[in-house]
Design a protein around this motif. Sequence first.
Motif, PDB file in Angstrom:
ATOM      1  N   ALA A 121       0.735  -1.190   0.517  1.00 36.69           N
ATOM      2  CA  ALA A 121      -0.138  -0.207  -0.013  1.00 36.69           C
ATOM      3  C   ALA A 121       0.379   1.003   0.073  1.00 36.69           C
ATOM      4  CB  ALA A 121      -0.935  -0.018   0.509  1.00 36.69           C
ATOM      5  N   VAL A 155      -1.201   3.893  -1.073  1.00 36.49           N
ATOM      6  CA  VAL A 155      -2.639   4.454  -0.859  1.00 36.49           C
ATOM      7  C   VAL A 155      -2.968   4.182   0.202  1.00 36.49           C
ATOM      8  CG1 VAL A 155      -3.266   3.378  -3.240  1.00 36.49           C
ATOM      9  CG2 VAL A 155      -2.784   2.413  -1.829  1.00 36.49           C
ATOM     10  N   LEU A 210     -10.094   2.408   2.014  1.00 37.83           N
ATOM     11  CA  LEU A 210      -8.898   2.208   0.871  1.00 37.83           C
ATOM     12  C   LEU A 210      -9.304   1.860  -0.613  1.00 37.83           C
ATOM     13  CD1 LEU A 210      -5.945   0.958   0.504  1.00 37.83           C
ATOM     14  CD2 LEU A 210      -7.208  -1.240   0.982  1.00 37.83           C
ATOM     15  N   ARG A 227      -9.379   5.464  -2.417  1.00 41.40           N
ATOM     16  CA  ARG A 227      -7.645   6.271  -2.583  1.00 41.40           C
ATOM     17  C   ARG A 227      -6.960   5.245  -3.551  1.00 41.40           C
ATOM     18  NH1 ARG A 227      -7.678   5.463   2.655  1.00 41.40           N
ATOM     19  NH2 ARG A 227      -6.453   3.684   3.177  1.00 41.40           N
ATOM     20  N   ILE A 228      -7.556   4.035  -3.871  1.00 39.45           N
ATOM     21  CA  ILE A 228      -6.755   2.966  -5.557  1.00 39.45           C
ATOM     22  C   ILE A 228      -6.985   3.948  -6.840  1.00 39.45           C
ATOM     23  CG2 ILE A 228      -6.725   1.106  -6.373  1.00 39.45           C
ATOM     24  CD1 ILE A 228      -6.644  -0.331  -3.437  1.00 39.45           C
ATOM     25  N   ALA A 262      -5.665   6.862  -6.521  1.00 43.55           N
ATOM     26  CA  ALA A 262      -4.115   7.588  -6.879  1.00 43.55           C
ATOM     27  C   ALA A 262      -3.677   6.757  -8.320  1.00 43.55           C
ATOM     28  CB  ALA A 262      -3.063   6.277  -6.323  1.00 43.55           C
ATOM     29  N   ARG A 309      -9.517   0.118  -8.430  1.00 49.16           N
ATOM     30  CA  ARG A 309     -10.234   0.329  -8.057  1.00 49.16           C
ATOM     31  C   ARG A 309     -11.062  -1.380  -8.656  1.00 49.16           C
ATOM     32  NH1 ARG A 309     -14.410   4.123  -5.244  1.00 49.16           N
ATOM     33  NH2 ARG A 309     -15.823   2.726  -4.139  1.00 49.16           N
ATOM     34  N   TYR A 337      -9.210  -4.092  -7.286  1.00 52.81           N
ATOM     35  CA  TYR A 337      -8.832  -3.857  -6.233  1.00 52.81           C
ATOM     36  C   TYR A 337      -9.723  -5.401  -5.464  1.00 52.81           C
ATOM     37  CZ  TYR A 337      -9.106  -2.959  -0.945  1.00 52.81           C
ATOM     38  OH  TYR A 337      -9.618  -2.716  -0.126  1.00 52.81           O
TER      39      TYR A 337
END
Length: 248
Positions: free
Chosen positions: A118, A123, A151, A154-155, A158, A164, A167
């Motif tokens: 991370a 992130v 999280l 943030r992904i 960024a 996302r 993820y």
Amino acid sequence: MSSEQIRAAARFTLITLALAGTYLLLQQVWMALGGLGADWLQARQNLTLVDDAQVLAARSREAEARLPPQRRVEAFRLGQQMGFLAEYLGSHALSDAAVRAQAEARAAPLAAQAGTLAEALGVAPAMWPAASTADEFARLQARFEADETGLAGRIEAALSPRHRALYLLGVHVGINRAVVQSSGGTFFNGLSASQLVRHATLAGLPPAWWEPLSRAPEGATPEARQARFIAAIEALDAALAAPPGATR
């Protein structure tokens, strides 16, 4: 019994059989129509997902053009770590303190790896929805989808919207990895599997990459089922890590 009574009984029996046959036929017709309706609805949902995937790809194109290709597999790996940790530790939430401590000790190296990844992705912190009650554990998938820890957001900020999706794909793979490993392949979380299909489609991945992970692994022994599921995860990881276009 007179001949007239016999004929009347025979007519009654024939009518009863005819009605029963008609009822069964209608039941089969309605079941078939119901199946067609469910298939139609699923097809509509799949088409909507494909359309949404195209929108997501367009929104992600500019960001992805400046990102290293390995960010794709890294987002997936981070999700898998978060999903595994949440499921594994959550499943011990109601155990006594000694058992919880043992589980946390076993999970610590993976949590440390997730934290490092991370940080590298920009992130941090790497946080998963913790569960201390049965209700919190039962809502694990929904809590990930709602991005309780921030999280996923943030992904997306960024990296890209498609990262996302990768993820969250990893999250649901990780949840079922923990389920399969802890149960020897006896149990499988269908809710996470359905979310896996959704996020894999949104990420634009070929079905051949992820379909083996969308159903319970087969095998004659717990070891065989676990091995098959792990192999499917590793195959997806390898496909994501390959240079763009190399495995399509």
